[in-house]
Scaffold this motif. Structure first.
Motif, short mmCIF file in Angstrom:
data_model
loop_
_atom_site.label_atom_id
_atom_site.label_comp_id
_atom_site.label_asym_id
_atom_site.label_seq_id
_atom_site.Cartn_x
_atom_site.Cartn_y
_atom_site.Cartn_z
N PHE A 186 0.83 -1.21 0.00
CA PHE A 186 0.00 0.00 0.00
C PHE A 186 0.87 1.26 0.00
O PHE A 186 0.59 2.22 -0.72
CB PHE A 186 -0.92 -0.01 1.22
CG PHE A 186 -1.72 1.25 1.37
CD1 PHE A 186 -2.78 1.53 0.52
CD2 PHE A 186 -1.42 2.17 2.37
CE1 PHE A 186 -3.52 2.70 0.66
CE2 PHE A 186 -2.15 3.33 2.52
CZ PHE A 186 -3.20 3.60 1.67
N ILE A 187 1.91 1.27 0.81
CA ILE A 187 2.79 2.45 0.91
C ILE A 187 3.51 2.71 -0.40
O ILE A 187 3.64 3.87 -0.83
CB ILE A 187 3.81 2.24 2.06
CG1 ILE A 187 3.09 2.28 3.41
CG2 ILE A 187 4.89 3.32 2.02
CD1 ILE A 187 3.94 1.84 4.58
N LEU A 188 3.95 1.66 -1.07
CA LEU A 188 4.78 1.82 -2.27
C LEU A 188 3.98 2.07 -3.54
O LEU A 188 4.48 2.69 -4.48
CB LEU A 188 5.66 0.57 -2.47
CG LEU A 188 6.70 0.32 -1.34
CD1 LEU A 188 7.43 -0.99 -1.59
CD2 LEU A 188 7.68 1.48 -1.25
N ILE A 207 -1.33 14.17 8.85
CA ILE A 207 -0.65 13.25 7.94
C ILE A 207 -1.67 12.36 7.23
O ILE A 207 -2.79 12.19 7.70
CB ILE A 207 0.39 12.37 8.67
CG1 ILE A 207 -0.29 11.51 9.74
CG2 ILE A 207 1.49 13.22 9.28
CD1 ILE A 207 0.67 10.52 10.41
N SER A 208 -1.26 11.78 6.12
CA SER A 208 -2.13 10.93 5.32
C SER A 208 -2.14 9.50 5.84
O SER A 208 -1.32 9.12 6.70
CB SER A 208 -1.65 10.94 3.86
OG SER A 208 -0.38 10.31 3.78
N VAL A 209 -3.04 8.70 5.29
CA VAL A 209 -3.11 7.28 5.65
C VAL A 209 -1.80 6.58 5.33
O VAL A 209 -1.30 5.76 6.11
CB VAL A 209 -4.28 6.59 4.92
CG1 VAL A 209 -4.23 5.08 5.11
CG2 VAL A 209 -5.61 7.14 5.40
N LYS A 210 -1.21 6.91 4.18
CA LYS A 210 0.03 6.25 3.78
C LYS A 210 1.16 6.53 4.76
O LYS A 210 1.92 5.62 5.14
CB LYS A 210 0.44 6.70 2.37
CG LYS A 210 -0.24 5.94 1.25
CD LYS A 210 0.46 6.17 -0.07
CE LYS A 210 -0.15 5.29 -1.15
NZ LYS A 210 0.57 5.40 -2.42
N LYS A 211 1.28 7.75 5.21
CA LYS A 211 2.36 8.09 6.16
C LYS A 211 2.13 7.41 7.50
O LYS A 211 3.06 6.93 8.14
CB LYS A 211 2.47 9.60 6.31
CG LYS A 211 3.02 10.30 5.06
CD LYS A 211 3.13 11.80 5.28
CE LYS A 211 3.68 12.48 4.03
NZ LYS A 211 3.75 13.97 4.18
N PHE A 212 0.87 7.37 7.94
CA PHE A 212 0.58 6.72 9.22
C PHE A 212 0.79 5.22 9.13
O PHE A 212 1.02 4.56 10.16
CB PHE A 212 -0.84 7.03 9.67
CG PHE A 212 -1.15 6.55 11.06
CD1 PHE A 212 -0.68 7.23 12.17
CD2 PHE A 212 -1.89 5.39 11.25
CE1 PHE A 212 -0.95 6.78 13.45
CE2 PHE A 212 -2.16 4.93 12.53
CZ PHE A 212 -1.69 5.63 13.63
N SER A 213 0.71 4.66 7.92
CA SER A 213 0.93 3.23 7.74
C SER A 213 2.33 2.81 8.20
O SER A 213 2.55 1.66 8.58
CB SER A 213 0.72 2.83 6.28
OG SER A 213 -0.63 3.04 5.90
N TRP A 214 3.30 3.74 8.16
CA TRP A 214 4.63 3.44 8.66
C TRP A 214 4.60 3.17 10.17
O TRP A 214 5.34 2.31 10.68
CB TRP A 214 5.61 4.59 8.36
CG TRP A 214 6.02 4.67 6.93
CD1 TRP A 214 5.61 5.58 6.00
CD2 TRP A 214 6.92 3.79 6.24
NE1 TRP A 214 6.20 5.33 4.78
CE2 TRP A 214 7.02 4.24 4.90
CE3 TRP A 214 7.65 2.67 6.63
CZ2 TRP A 214 7.82 3.61 3.96
CZ3 TRP A 214 8.45 2.02 5.69
CH2 TRP A 214 8.53 2.50 4.36
N VAL A 215 3.74 3.90 10.89
CA VAL A 215 3.59 3.66 12.33
C VAL A 215 3.03 2.27 12.57
O VAL A 215 3.51 1.53 13.44
CB VAL A 215 2.68 4.73 12.97
CG1 VAL A 215 2.49 4.46 14.47
CG2 VAL A 215 3.25 6.13 12.74
N GLU A 216 2.02 1.91 11.79
CA GLU A 216 1.44 0.57 11.89
C GLU A 216 2.48 -0.49 11.57
O GLU A 216 2.53 -1.56 12.21
CB GLU A 216 0.23 0.45 10.96
CG GLU A 216 -0.33 -0.94 10.78
CD GLU A 216 -1.06 -1.46 12.01
OE1 GLU A 216 -1.72 -2.51 11.90
OE2 GLU A 216 -0.98 -0.85 13.09
#
Length: 415
Positions: free
Chosen positions: A90-92, A162-171
């Motif tokens: 998802f991030i990439l 922040i966006s969903v993609k950036k927060f995905s790094w926290v997850e």
């Protein structure tokens, strides 16, 4: 370090559930709100939740088979690894369409479903006694309820920055921590024994079919009755999930602060019960379940009384509804932990994956049906009569269910 985590098993499990829920609940709300913000369409918002729920229902039987077939510790690691893989994809990837968010949500939900079913089936394997099993179930319930409270607010706050993609790094980081904690746990179960007897090769036997599993559950008469009562109550409690927001919005011009205060008390009750149930003196299982479930029925009846006589006095009405929400959270919380421990002790370990998938599937089907049913009723009937009649039905279900419980042979069960 391994010795430290072995000696501190419960703190390790607490941290595992904590980091497992820390970002995932927030991320789920962020995905839903991002779709709503980008599309401005309730239909698209509903499609996201509906599609994910349908996939979960279809997947549960297969996941139950997988949980019963393979080593639980490996499955927990696979579930987390799968979630990390989905997060990285998802991030990439560069797209931001609805279909991407749907696929992303389904992937994360599948990983979480595999993890949760495996954990339900592993509690006995990682515990030394029934008391420890109860504590693990209490930790899971308490943390789940806690993040049900704070995740929507945290998601709304974070989404402004922040966006969903950036927060995905926290997850992603949280999932990695959970993997580390799972590695530290020791599992003693039938899968481990099978591996040792086969020289470390995974057994290919699928085990009993779902038909056989249902036959085993039917023989475990008391487990089946208690679980059935819980599932029916989940349906009837749709009166609260639908009715309270509807009634408060109708009577107090959509005051979200009042709604938030009242709704907050339900998960607070579950959190309190998760800790208090460990401190209670030893009460016989079925006596505790009777007290908890009949208390919920009395609370449901009390909702009808409040709607009949107190709604014109806002302060008293809000206070009474908040107290009742707290009490019903306490009632459900006090019943769920001993009920789950009883089921985990009495369902054979080699079929617990399928057994809990059957239980979860039944609850997942009846809960939305309850929401639809009560949504239909509240649009057409007076709320006080809906609560009074629902309480009456709950009393009937409980009286019938515990009539059979009281007359069942209780000698072949672990308590």
């Amino acid at each position: 370090m391994k010795t430290f985590f072995v000696k501190n098993k419960l703190p390790t499990i607490f941290l595992m559930f904590l980091f497992g829920n820390l970002a995932s609940g927030t991320l789920t709300f962020m995905i839903s709100w991002t779709v709503l913000r980008q599309t401005h369409q309730a239909a698209q918002f509903a499609l996201l939740s509906t599609t994910s729920s349908l996939v979960m229902l279809i997947s549960m039987p297969l996941i139950g088979i997988i949980v019963d077939k393979y080593n639980h510790k490996y499955l927990l690691l696979v579930a987390q690894g799968f979630s990390i893989f989905v997060l990285l994809i998802f991030i990439l990837q560069p797209f931001h369409s609805l279909i991407v968010y749907i696929i992303f949500s389904i992937g994360l939900d599948l990983g979480d479903l595999l993890f949760s079913i495996t954990m339900y089936a592993s509690v006995k394997a990682i515990s030394t006694d029934k008391t420890e099993m109860s504590k693990i179930n209490g930790i899971e319930q308490g943390i789940g309820a806690l993040f049900a409270i704070i995740s929507p607010a945290v998601a709304g706050f974070i989404l402004t920055f922040i966006s969903v993609k950036k927060f995905s790094w926290v997850e992603l980081i949280c999932e990695g921590i959970v993997i580390f904690l799972v590695v530290q746990l020791s599992f003693k179960n039938a899968h481990t024994k099978n591996e040792e007897n086969s020289g470390g090769k995974e057994s290919k036997a699928v085990g009993p079919s779902y038909k056989k599993v249902l036959q085993v559950l039917r023989n475990k008469y008391l487990v089946l009755i208690i679980v059935s009562i819980m599932i029916v109550l989940n349906f009837l409690l749709g009166a609260i999930n639908v009715g309270i927001p509807f009634v408060l919005n109708k009577n107090y011009q959509g005051n979200t602060m009042i709604l938030g205060i009242v709704q907050l008390c339900f998960p607070l009750g579950i959190i309190l019960s998760s800790f208090l149930v460990q401190k209670l003196p030893q009460i016989k299982l079925f006596k505790l379940l009777k007290i908890s479930y009949f208390s919920c029925a009395c609370v449901l009846f009390s909702f009808g009384i409040v709607l009949s006589f107190l709604m014109k006095q806002m302060i008293f009405a809000v206070g009474a509804l908040a107290l009742l929400m707290l009490l019903i959270g306490l009632g459900l919380g006090f019943s769920r932990i001993p009920m789950m421990t009883f089921a985990q002790n009495n369902i054979p370990e080699n079929i617990q994956g399928r057994a809990f998938s059957i239980i979860d599937t039944s609850a997942q089907i009846l809960s939305p049906l309850g929401l639809m049913f009560y949504g239909f009723l509240f649009d057409r009937l007076s709320g006080n009569w809906i609560y009074l009649c629902s309480a009456f039905l709950m009393f009937i279900v409980l009286l019938v269910g515990f009539y059979f419980v009281d007359r069942a042979d209780k000698g072949n069960y672990i308590y």
